[in-house]
Design a protein around this motif. Structure first.
Motif, short mmCIF file in Angstrom:
data_model
loop_
_atom_site.label_atom_id
_atom_site.label_comp_id
_atom_site.label_asym_id
_atom_site.label_seq_id
_atom_site.Cartn_x
_atom_site.Cartn_y
_atom_site.Cartn_z
N HIS A 97 0.81 -1.22 0.00
CA HIS A 97 0.00 0.00 0.00
C HIS A 97 0.84 1.27 0.00
N SER A 98 2.15 1.14 0.06
CA SER A 98 3.02 2.31 -0.02
C SER A 98 3.24 2.65 -1.48
N PRO A 99 2.85 3.85 -1.93
CA PRO A 99 3.09 4.22 -3.33
C PRO A 99 4.56 4.15 -3.72
N PHE A 100 5.44 4.58 -2.81
CA PHE A 100 6.87 4.56 -3.11
C PHE A 100 7.34 3.13 -3.36
N VAL A 101 7.00 2.21 -2.48
CA VAL A 101 7.44 0.82 -2.62
C VAL A 101 6.74 0.15 -3.80
N TYR A 102 5.46 0.42 -3.98
CA TYR A 102 4.71 -0.16 -5.09
C TYR A 102 5.34 0.24 -6.42
N ASN A 103 5.64 1.52 -6.58
CA ASN A 103 6.25 2.00 -7.82
C ASN A 103 7.65 1.43 -8.01
N LEU A 104 8.41 1.34 -6.92
CA LEU A 104 9.76 0.78 -7.00
C LEU A 104 9.70 -0.67 -7.50
N ILE A 105 8.76 -1.44 -6.97
CA ILE A 105 8.64 -2.84 -7.36
C ILE A 105 8.18 -2.98 -8.81
N THR A 106 7.11 -2.27 -9.16
CA THR A 106 6.52 -2.46 -10.49
C THR A 106 7.31 -1.79 -11.60
N LYS A 107 7.91 -0.64 -11.32
CA LYS A 107 8.60 0.13 -12.37
C LYS A 107 10.10 -0.14 -12.44
N CYS A 108 10.65 -0.70 -11.37
CA CYS A 108 12.09 -0.95 -11.36
C CYS A 108 12.41 -2.43 -11.16
N PHE A 109 12.00 -3.00 -10.04
CA PHE A 109 12.29 -4.40 -9.77
C PHE A 109 11.76 -5.30 -10.88
N TYR A 110 10.51 -5.06 -11.32
CA TYR A 110 9.86 -5.93 -12.30
C TYR A 110 9.90 -5.37 -13.72
N ASP A 111 10.77 -4.45 -13.98
CA ASP A 111 10.94 -3.90 -15.32
C ASP A 111 11.64 -4.94 -16.19
N ARG A 112 10.92 -5.49 -17.18
CA ARG A 112 11.47 -6.57 -18.02
C ARG A 112 12.00 -6.08 -19.37
#
Length: 305
Positions: free
Chosen positions: A21-36
């Motif tokens: 639910h943290s926008p910062f962590v959510y964006n980090l995961i979806t836009k950086c960690f899971y960037d394929r």
């Protein structure tokens, strides 16, 4: 084996972006960690690794940390070191994306080794990196490769971490258990990222905290990112963390390598998580990410990458 048991426990409690639910962590995961996406710079990282894998020279290695679980001798072939010592290709790509996503300007690395992680941070990114390696012969290989690949944004220093940082005034005396992380202007970066995203949770407070933060040591270099990868022992890890806290600002990230290396390293990780200056942590098993964002509630995440 300890690390196998630790990995099973990690898998049982880990998750992905769902439920974050943290926008910062959510964006980090979806836009950086899971960037394929396949970025062109990945080819540079691949070539860097291949150049090491073809290097059959043998060097005399000095171990200052927990030592190697693979090598029985300090005389080691560079190609074999590259296979076992350096970070994986997948993690190198993640590190490259992270530096770009967080818009890192100044980075410090403790433990250059053959420079695979250093190259990952440097390739294609406008970042200035200071990296420290204790072993002269290992450092010589890394320096040679940095020059070969044209990484002029890397400053390599040789020596024990405390000695090198002490000479530059970045190794503070005494503990920092009550140290308060100062504000930084880089909150604007996150605001710009969030402004372009219409599918994010909305529970973070995007505004920086107010008040007068405890001042940082005068003329002390601050870092946007510090990568701890040179000593897998509890005492040393905690000492480096405490001593380097004054070089962090509100939007800095500390990355700790091999937090599940041993029971002692897991204990060190738990102490770091509990530190009052730490607000957000992400355990990806191989790495532990630490953030100091005072505008957020203290929260810990375990994420599969």
């Amino acid at each position: 084996m300890f690390i196998v048991s630790a990995y099973i426990k990690f898998l049982l409690r880990s998750t992905n972006q769902h439920g974050v639910h943290s926008p910062f962590v959510y964006n980090l995961i979806t836009k950086c960690f899971y960037d394929r996406k396949k970025y062109p710079v990945y080819d540079v990282l691949k070539k860097y690794r291949k150049s090491l894998l073809k290097d059959k020279r043998k060097i005399q290695v000095q171990d200052f940390g927990a030592g190697s679980r693979v090598f029985k001798s300090n005389v080691r072939e560079v190609s074999k070191m590259a296979k076992t010592v350096g970070i994986s290709a997948k993690r190198a790509r993640l590190l490259n994306r992270l530096v770009r996503y967080l818009e890192i300007d100044q980075a410090l690395e403790l433990g250059t080794s053959l420079g695979i992680g250093t190259a990952a941070m440097a390739a294609g990114n406008p970042v200035k990196i200071t990296t420290i390696e204790g072993c002269p012969e290992t450092a010589a290989i890394a320096k040679e490769k940095f020059q070969e690949f044209g990484f002029d944004n890397i400053q390599l220093k040789i020596g024990r971490f405390e000695e090198v940082l002490g000479e530059s005034g970045q190794w503070s005396e005494g503990g920092n258990s009550k140290f308060q992380i100062p504000n930084s202007d880089s909150l604007k970066k996150e605001s710009r990222r969030q402004a372009t995203d219409t599918h994010q949770p909305t529970t973070d407070n995007p505004q920086p905290t107010t008040g007068n933060p405890q001042p940082v040591t005068r003329n002390l270099q601050t870092y946007d990112l510090i990568y701890f990868d040179g000593n897998h022992q509890k005492k040393a890890t905690l000492e480096y963390f405490e001593k380097l806290l004054p070089t962090a600002h509100n939007d800095s990230v500390f990355i700790f390598d091999d937090i599940h290396w041993s029971k002692e390293m897991e204990e060190a990780w738990e102490e770091i998580k509990a530190h009052p200056a730490v607000r957000v942590t992400i355990d990806t098993f191989s790495w532990g990410f630490v953030f100091f964002r005072r505008e957020q509630e203290k929260e810990h995440f375990t994420i599969r990458v």
